[in-house]
Design an enzyme around this catalytic site. Structure first.
Site, PDB file in Angstrom:
ATOM      1  N   ASP A  75      -7.427  -6.894  14.801  1.00  0.00           N
ATOM      2  CA  ASP A  75      -6.803  -7.883  13.637  1.00  0.00           C
ATOM      3  C   ASP A  75      -8.280  -8.227  12.697  1.00  0.00           C
ATOM      4  O   ASP A  75      -9.390  -8.133  13.428  1.00  0.00           O
ATOM      5  CB  ASP A  75      -6.153  -9.267  14.137  1.00  0.00           C
ATOM      6  N   ASP A  92      -8.506 -10.990   9.757  1.00  0.00           N
ATOM      7  CA  ASP A  92      -8.496 -12.478   9.420  1.00  0.00           C
ATOM      8  C   ASP A  92      -8.627 -13.282  10.756  1.00  0.00           C
ATOM      9  O   ASP A  92      -7.654 -13.220  11.667  1.00  0.00           O
ATOM     10  CB  ASP A  92      -7.267 -12.957   8.671  1.00  0.00           C
TER      11      ASP A  92
HETATM   12  C1  BG6 Z   1      -3.079 -11.944   7.530  1.00  0.00           C
HETATM   13  C2  BG6 Z   1      -3.510 -13.342   7.447  1.00  0.00           C
HETATM   14  O1  BG6 Z   1      -4.039 -11.127   8.117  1.00  0.00           O
HETATM   15  O2  BG6 Z   1      -2.953 -11.123   6.274  1.00  0.00           O
HETATM   16  C3  BG6 Z   1      -2.173 -14.040   6.703  1.00  0.00           C
HETATM   17  O3  BG6 Z   1      -3.410 -14.051   8.615  1.00  0.00           O
HETATM   18  C4  BG6 Z   1      -2.034 -13.275   5.369  1.00  0.00           C
HETATM   19  O4  BG6 Z   1      -2.507 -15.437   6.309  1.00  0.00           O
HETATM   20  C5  BG6 Z   1      -1.819 -11.944   5.623  1.00  0.00           C
HETATM   21  O5  BG6 Z   1      -0.985 -14.107   4.690  1.00  0.00           O
HETATM   22  C6  BG6 Z   1      -1.611 -11.069   4.078  1.00  0.00           C
HETATM   23  O6  BG6 Z   1      -2.866 -11.050   3.438  1.00  0.00           O
HETATM   24  P1  BG6 Z   1      -3.240 -10.545   1.997  1.00  0.00           P
HETATM   25  O7  BG6 Z   1      -4.447 -10.606   1.810  1.00  0.00           O
HETATM   26  O8  BG6 Z   1      -2.321  -9.194   1.704  1.00  0.00           O
HETATM   27  O9  BG6 Z   1      -2.268 -11.588   1.010  1.00  0.00           O
HETATM   28 MG    MG Z   2      -5.771 -13.223  12.204  1.00  0.00          MG
END
Ligand code: BG6
Ligand code: MG
Length: 224
Positions: free
Chosen positions: A7, A9
């Site tokens: 993963d 984030d």
């Molecule tokens: C995930 C995060 O990795 O990605 C979420 O944990 C986030 O918080 C999701 O909403 C989507 O991310 P993005 O950058 O496409 O808005």
């Molecule tokens: Mg995460």
């Protein structure tokens, strides 16, 4: 073990704080105050899925058209992209740089299974794009985490079987996705701890030796 699928984030970099900041600003602009409790429930959840949860939390789930929701999500993304623009290789979470190097040296393949459409940009800012053997495109998926699809897709793209692979996550929804796809699951931090095959308090504890030991231990439990 043939591959480790990450993963992004909260595992490779601490972008969760930027997501939270951007959602907090957006929510406040429509009269909703969000706190840490709700933030935990947004981890791993797609952009539109997160917006729906925030609107529901604020009792405003019926107040916006689809077009208005898309524009709210876009506004959040603009704020978020402003925040991640300043990221550099120094923003890799502790231990990640060494762990990625250990995996490369051992010939273990490396994949990304992030729900974020900003994933490739963040990898670029962190200077680690070339290390990844495969990246799942979240816009091509039918279902988001906790559905197993994203980790199953990463395994397929690499051409391995799930039981030959490890997935690493900080969010409960992400661990459920790894477990559902049949990989060995590594959880970072407290929220993930009740669900993962192996939990560690922070990314600092990620070493190939420790991972191998726990990976093999689970295999021995399944096939004594
Ligand atoms: C995930 C995060 O990795 O990605 C979420 O944990 C986030 O918080 C999701 O909403 C989507 O991310 P993005 O950058 O496409 O808005
Ligand atoms: Mg995460």
């Amino acid at each position: 073990m043939k591959a480790v699928i990450f993963d992004l984030d909260g595992v490779i970099a601490d972008t969760a704080v930027y997501h939270f900041q951007a959602w907090k600003d957006l929510a406040r602009s429509i009269g909703i105050e969000i706190g840490e409790n709700l933030n935990q429930q947004l981890k791993g959840i797609s952009r539109m899925g997160s917006l729906e949860r925030i609107l529901k939390f604020g009792g405003r789930e019926h107040d916006f058209s689809e077009a208005e929701k898309l524009s709210l999500a876009e506004e959040k993304n603009q704020t978020y992209r402003g925040l991640i623009a300043t990221m550099t290789p120094a923003d890799l979470l502790p231990g990640i740089k060494n762990f990625l190097a250990e995996l490369k040296d051992a010939g273990i393949r490396i994949g990304l299974a992030s729900s974020s459409k900003n994933g490739p940009l963040i990898l670029k800012n962190l200077g680690i794009t070339a290390i990844f053997d495969t990246i799942v495109d979240p816009s091509k998926l039918k279902k988001g985490k906790p559905d197993p699809e994203i980790f199953a897709t990463a395994v397929n793209q690499l051409g391995f079987q799930p039981e030959q692979c490890t997935g690493i996550e900080d969010a409960v929804a992400g661990i459920q996705s790894i477990n559902g796809a049949g990989l060995f699951s590594v959880g970072i931090g407290v929220p993930a701890s009740a669900h993962a095959d192996w939990t560690i308090p922070s990314t600092e504890a990620l070493t190939l030796d420790a991972l191998n030991w726990n990976f093999i231990r689970k295999q021995k439990l399944i096939n004594p």
